[in-house]
Design an enzyme around this catalytic site. Structure first.
Site, short mmCIF file in Angstrom:
data_model
loop_
_atom_site.label_atom_id
_atom_site.label_comp_id
_atom_site.label_asym_id
_atom_site.label_seq_id
_atom_site.Cartn_x
_atom_site.Cartn_y
_atom_site.Cartn_z
N ASP A 82 -4.16 2.67 11.25
CA ASP A 82 -5.52 2.38 11.72
C ASP A 82 -5.43 2.00 13.19
O ASP A 82 -5.58 2.84 14.07
CB ASP A 82 -6.11 1.28 10.84
CG ASP A 82 -7.55 0.95 11.18
OD1 ASP A 82 -8.13 1.62 12.06
OD2 ASP A 82 -8.12 0.02 10.58
N ARG A 135 -5.84 0.56 -6.00
CA ARG A 135 -4.59 1.20 -5.58
C ARG A 135 -4.18 2.30 -6.56
O ARG A 135 -3.45 3.21 -6.21
CB ARG A 135 -3.44 0.17 -5.55
CG ARG A 135 -3.60 -0.93 -4.50
CD ARG A 135 -2.29 -1.69 -4.37
NE ARG A 135 -2.43 -2.97 -3.69
CZ ARG A 135 -2.38 -3.12 -2.36
NH1 ARG A 135 -2.24 -2.08 -1.59
NH2 ARG A 135 -2.49 -4.31 -1.83
N LYS A 179 -6.03 7.47 10.88
CA LYS A 179 -7.47 7.34 11.08
C LYS A 179 -7.84 7.77 12.48
O LYS A 179 -7.27 7.31 13.46
CB LYS A 179 -7.89 5.87 10.91
CG LYS A 179 -8.52 5.59 9.59
CD LYS A 179 -9.16 4.23 9.58
CE LYS A 179 -9.17 3.72 8.16
NZ LYS A 179 -9.80 2.40 8.05
N GLU A 201 4.55 4.76 6.09
CA GLU A 201 3.31 3.97 6.03
C GLU A 201 2.21 4.76 5.34
O GLU A 201 2.14 5.99 5.46
CB GLU A 201 2.86 3.63 7.45
CG GLU A 201 3.06 2.17 7.84
CD GLU A 201 1.96 1.26 7.33
OE1 GLU A 201 1.77 1.15 6.11
OE2 GLU A 201 1.28 0.64 8.16
N ASP A 202 1.36 4.04 4.65
CA ASP A 202 0.22 4.68 3.99
C ASP A 202 -0.82 5.16 5.00
O ASP A 202 -1.31 6.27 4.93
CB ASP A 202 -0.42 3.73 2.96
CG ASP A 202 -0.72 2.34 3.52
OD1 ASP A 202 -0.44 2.08 4.72
OD2 ASP A 202 -1.21 1.49 2.76
N GLY A 213 0.78 -1.23 0.00
CA GLY A 213 0.00 0.00 0.00
C GLY A 213 0.82 1.28 0.00
O GLY A 213 0.38 2.29 -0.55
N VAL A 264 -10.98 3.62 3.36
CA VAL A 264 -10.62 4.41 2.18
C VAL A 264 -9.78 3.59 1.19
O VAL A 264 -9.13 2.62 1.57
CB VAL A 264 -9.85 5.69 2.57
CG1 VAL A 264 -10.75 6.65 3.32
CG2 VAL A 264 -8.60 5.36 3.39
P1 IMP Z 1 -3.08 -1.11 11.36
O1 IMP Z 1 -2.02 -2.13 11.63
O2 IMP Z 1 -4.41 -1.50 11.94
O3 IMP Z 1 -2.67 0.30 11.74
O4 IMP Z 1 -3.39 -1.16 9.81
C1 IMP Z 1 -2.54 -0.68 8.89
C2 IMP Z 1 -2.71 -1.41 7.56
O5 IMP Z 1 -4.05 -1.82 7.33
C3 IMP Z 1 -2.37 -0.44 6.46
O6 IMP Z 1 -1.03 -0.52 6.09
C4 IMP Z 1 -3.33 -0.83 5.35
O7 IMP Z 1 -2.73 -1.81 4.51
C5 IMP Z 1 -4.52 -1.45 6.05
N1 IMP Z 1 -5.62 -0.48 6.18
C6 IMP Z 1 -6.06 0.13 7.31
N2 IMP Z 1 -7.10 0.94 7.05
C7 IMP Z 1 -7.33 0.87 5.72
C8 IMP Z 1 -8.27 1.52 4.83
O8 IMP Z 1 -9.12 2.35 5.20
N3 IMP Z 1 -8.17 1.18 3.52
C9 IMP Z 1 -7.26 0.30 3.03
N4 IMP Z 1 -6.36 -0.32 3.82
C10 IMP Z 1 -6.39 -0.04 5.16
MG MG Z 2 -3.99 -3.43 2.51
#
Ligand code: IMP
Ligand code: MG
Length: 181
Positions: free
Chosen positions: A103, A167, A131, A99-100, A44, A155
């Protein structure tokens, strides 16, 4: 690609690129004279990385880590798996994790631990999207560079996928689950 899969555009290409340019300038100032390595998460973040690396004016390297926390859908699996480690030596170097989106923050936690394991001299985090889950602000204090805060919605675009698609959208938007089927 048609934008009809989106319910709403949150960030236009113009806004994203403007902010990425600012982040690049900031990082260039902060890391002048240091041994900067951008470490990015597949897949991502590669779109963000490709713009950010060109917005940074100082010499630096980049490398990739494979990590997956989400399956094919929009729900967090709750676990982060490292699927591919870095290939360049991080020992004694100044690492910025790119990082993109943040969350739950679990992916970033895993990556920070990985960079520490490789004995990086310093570790900072640069995230395009944070987020807003109504989490305590102090949880975010570990993030040095933030592109945008967005609401707690799923998103796609600018590298972010739903089931490996979308993407390639130039903007970031809220997916219309009905038309995405
Ligand atoms: P975390 O580990 O929960 O912070 O999630 C991070 C990863 O989950 C990101 O690198 C994304 O690949 C994916 N992710 C989290 N939220 C979204 C979203 O709204 N759209 C698409 N991918 C997401
Ligand atoms: Mg993903």
């Amino acid at each position: 690609m048609s934008l009809s899969v989106l319910k709403e555009i949150l960030l236009t290409e113009e806004r994203i690129l403007g902010r990425v340019a600012e982040l690049g300038e900031e990082i260039s100032r902060d890391y002048a004279g240091r041994d900067l390595v951008l470490v990015t998460v597949l897949k991502g973040s590669v779109v963000f990385l490709s713009d950010l690396t060109r917005a940074i004016a100082i010499p630096h390297s980049f490398d990739f880590v494979g990590a997956s926390s989400y399956g094919a859908g929009a729900e967090s699996a709750g676990k982060v798996r490292i699927t591919h480690d870095v290939s360049i030596d991080l020992a004694g170097r100044d690492v910025v994790l790119v990082e993109d989106i943040c969350d739950t923050g679990r992916t970033l936690e895993t990556l920070t631990n990985l960079a520490a394991l490789h004995r990086a001299r310093s570790i900072e985090i640069c995230v395009l999207l944070v987020k807003d889950r109504g989490r305590p602000r102090e949880k975010e204090h570990g993030i040095r560079y933030v592109g945008f805060h967005i609401p707690d919605v799923f998103v796609v675009g600018y590298g972010l996928d739903y089931g490996e698609r979308y993407r390639n959208l130039r903007c970031v938007g809220v997916l219309d689950m009905e038309s995405a089927r």
